[in-house]
Write a protein that holds these residues in place. Sequence first.
Motif, PDB file in Angstrom:
ATOM      1  N   VAL A 197       0.845  -1.205   0.000  1.00  0.00           N
ATOM      2  CA  VAL A 197       0.000   0.000   0.000  1.00  0.00           C
ATOM      3  C   VAL A 197       0.877   1.251   0.000  1.00  0.00           C
ATOM      4  CG1 VAL A 197      -1.614   1.335   1.403  1.00  0.00           C
ATOM      5  CG2 VAL A 197      -2.004  -1.108   1.040  1.00  0.00           C
ATOM      6  N   ARG A 198       1.939   1.229   0.792  1.00  0.00           N
ATOM      7  CA  ARG A 198       2.833   2.401   0.827  1.00  0.00           C
ATOM      8  C   ARG A 198       3.490   2.619  -0.533  1.00  0.00           C
ATOM      9  NH1 ARG A 198       4.152   0.632   6.393  1.00  0.00           N
ATOM     10  NH2 ARG A 198       3.282   2.197   7.805  1.00  0.00           N
ATOM     11  N   MET A 199       3.683   1.550  -1.312  1.00  0.00           N
ATOM     12  CA  MET A 199       4.302   1.688  -2.637  1.00  0.00           C
ATOM     13  C   MET A 199       3.395   2.405  -3.625  1.00  0.00           C
ATOM     14  SD  MET A 199       6.125  -2.055  -2.954  1.00  0.00           S
ATOM     15  CE  MET A 199       6.354  -1.877  -4.731  1.00  0.00           C
ATOM     16  N   LEU A 200       2.106   2.539  -3.290  1.00  0.00           N
ATOM     17  CA  LEU A 200       1.190   3.243  -4.193  1.00  0.00           C
ATOM     18  C   LEU A 200       1.645   4.689  -4.408  1.00  0.00           C
ATOM     19  CD1 LEU A 200      -2.261   1.968  -2.872  1.00  0.00           C
ATOM     20  CD2 LEU A 200      -1.297   1.565  -5.147  1.00  0.00           C
ATOM     21  N   ALA A 201       2.173   5.301  -3.348  1.00  0.00           N
ATOM     22  CA  ALA A 201       2.602   6.702  -3.479  1.00  0.00           C
ATOM     23  C   ALA A 201       3.761   6.818  -4.466  1.00  0.00           C
ATOM     24  CB  ALA A 201       3.005   7.244  -2.118  1.00  0.00           C
ATOM     25  N   SER A 202       4.727   5.893  -4.390  1.00  0.00           N
ATOM     26  CA  SER A 202       5.860   5.954  -5.317  1.00  0.00           C
ATOM     27  C   SER A 202       5.435   5.567  -6.722  1.00  0.00           C
ATOM     28  CB  SER A 202       6.990   5.049  -4.824  1.00  0.00           C
ATOM     29  OG  SER A 202       6.554   3.715  -4.722  1.00  0.00           O
ATOM     30  N   ALA A 203       4.465   4.643  -6.841  1.00  0.00           N
ATOM     31  CA  ALA A 203       3.957   4.283  -8.177  1.00  0.00           C
ATOM     32  C   ALA A 203       3.301   5.495  -8.832  1.00  0.00           C
ATOM     33  CB  ALA A 203       2.958   3.136  -8.065  1.00  0.00           C
ATOM     34  N   ARG A 204       2.643   6.313  -8.021  1.00  0.00           N
ATOM     35  CA  ARG A 204       1.993   7.517  -8.532  1.00  0.00           C
ATOM     36  C   ARG A 204       3.026   8.559  -8.976  1.00  0.00           C
ATOM     37  NH1 ARG A 204       0.609  11.444 -10.444  1.00  0.00           N
ATOM     38  NH2 ARG A 204      -1.183  12.832 -10.056  1.00  0.00           N
ATOM     39  N   SER A 205       4.110   8.688  -8.219  1.00  0.00           N
ATOM     40  CA  SER A 205       5.054   9.774  -8.480  1.00  0.00           C
ATOM     41  C   SER A 205       6.179   9.399  -9.450  1.00  0.00           C
ATOM     42  CB  SER A 205       5.676  10.238  -7.153  1.00  0.00           C
ATOM     43  OG  SER A 205       6.375   9.163  -6.527  1.00  0.00           O
ATOM     44  N   SER A 206       6.470   8.105  -9.619  1.00  0.00           N
ATOM     45  CA  SER A 206       7.656   7.717 -10.400  1.00  0.00           C
ATOM     46  C   SER A 206       7.334   7.097 -11.752  1.00  0.00           C
ATOM     47  CB  SER A 206       8.495   6.727  -9.585  1.00  0.00           C
ATOM     48  OG  SER A 206       7.760   5.539  -9.340  1.00  0.00           O
ATOM     49  N   GLY A 208       5.689   8.576 -14.330  1.00  0.00           N
ATOM     50  CA  GLY A 208       5.488   9.527 -15.420  1.00  0.00           C
ATOM     51  C   GLY A 208       4.045   9.537 -15.914  1.00  0.00           C
ATOM     52  N   ASP A 209       3.896   9.658 -17.239  1.00  0.00           N
ATOM     53  CA  ASP A 209       2.550   9.713 -17.812  1.00  0.00           C
ATOM     54  C   ASP A 209       1.800   8.385 -17.687  1.00  0.00           C
ATOM     55  OD1 ASP A 209       3.047  12.315 -18.526  1.00  0.00           O
ATOM     56  OD2 ASP A 209       3.687  11.817 -20.570  1.00  0.00           O
ATOM     57  N   ALA A 210       2.550   7.314 -17.391  1.00  0.00           N
ATOM     58  CA  ALA A 210       1.915   5.996 -17.291  1.00  0.00           C
ATOM     59  C   ALA A 210       1.423   5.709 -15.872  1.00  0.00           C
ATOM     60  CB  ALA A 210       2.898   4.918 -17.730  1.00  0.00           C
ATOM     61  N   TRP A 211       1.392   6.744 -15.010  1.00  0.00           N
ATOM     62  CA  TRP A 211       1.050   6.475 -13.610  1.00  0.00           C
ATOM     63  C   TRP A 211      -0.349   5.874 -13.431  1.00  0.00           C
ATOM     64  CZ3 TRP A 211      -3.090   8.512 -11.138  1.00  0.00           C
ATOM     65  CH2 TRP A 211      -3.654   9.667 -11.655  1.00  0.00           C
TER      66      TRP A 211
END
Length: 443
Positions: A197-206, A208-211
């Motif tokens: 769940v905490r990785m969701l934040a990094s998935a959102r920010s890292s 790019g346009d494919a977030w």
Amino acid sequence: MAERWTAAQVNSLAPDAASQKAGAKLGVPGPWSDTGYQDAERLLWGDCKGSGSKPYQVTVSVADSDTAYQCTCPSRKFPCKHALGLLLLWAAGTIADTETLPDRVEAWAESRRDRAEKSAARSAAKAEKAAADPEGAAKRAAQRAERIGTGLADLDRWLTDQIAVGISDSAALSYSAVDPVAKRLVDAQAPGVAGRVRMLASARSSSGDAWPDAVLAEFARLHLLCQAWTRLTDLPPAMQDTVRRRIGISVDADTVRRDGERVADRWHVLGSRDRAADKLTERRIWLRGAESGRPAMLLAFGAMQQAPTLALPVGALYRAEMVFHSEVLPLRAQMESGEFDSANPAGAPAGGTLQAAADEFAAALASDPWQEGWPVVIADAVPDRDGELTDGEGRRVPLLCEDSALWRLLAVSGGHPVTVFGEYSDAGLEPLTVWAEGAAVAL
């Protein structure tokens, strides 16, 4: 007498390029005094002159599969530059063998033995307690299962709410927004899910346009995990174990040792990576059996911002028996009675193509949908300055690494084909090791 490591194997233990460079400067006799090596205990020690009035006292255990370091310097890196320098001196054969251990080295070795014995005693007492009170153990397991079920049900409702309102608002997936969700899962004794769940934040920010794709894919994996828990008893035993591990239910080493699949082989150390986990530093070490071709991954943990003590030189070969955890993809293992094999230089491992790597990753995902990546060796690979890797068939893949690792890979390659080990995922390849003229270079 046990064989000494090579300089390349010592350098592969460096936690970063700066430490490797600093260790190389200390790999000469000048700053050192009172050095020694005892083969029986496989202990190495020495005093290194620093900026202070007293030299730093360094001790290293180079026992097979039990490498450990101690240094009186304030560095939080393991191994520090002094330990690396001492190891390089030893690798060069400039440290004399001796039968007598200094008092401080003997005390350190004794304290390590004490800790190992106490840890074994605690594990035995825990197993004895569970065996003596099976009803109590079953009751505690049922209570934890209930807490996990409640926590995952809450998570599934949260996921549904996010989809219902849309994910266009970046604030909804910020770390401050997802961290309370993760903390509730920790309270529910599901730490593995909390980490995802905490990785969701990094998935959102890292991403790019494919977030949106990255976030929705992780939503789907989390939802699938929630559903798998509700139907756990309907799943095959190996998949049940996989779901439990993904949720964060650990299996103690004695249980794995007793029930796990054993594979004896000569194991080639392909790569190592440290990354920050929840209040811990996680180290992954990948190996591959020379005869079986079987991949294996060792996991070790250290306190936050401190490297774990388990370290195997990249490129080395060990004769060992691996005991694998029960999972649908049996990759995680424990090394039992490993012995450094210096008689048979490993050289570069056999590699495949990027298409074969993609096929292996797809097969892994088909078995375990929560698998994040897959260890692969790519032969005849050429990196470029655009951050891509091209194989002998002309296929290309993005490289997932920091600039320093990319430049080191480019420097080793020099535009020529090389063998690269890394972790393949749907985002690209994270390179961890490159071989130049048969010698491994950690990235």
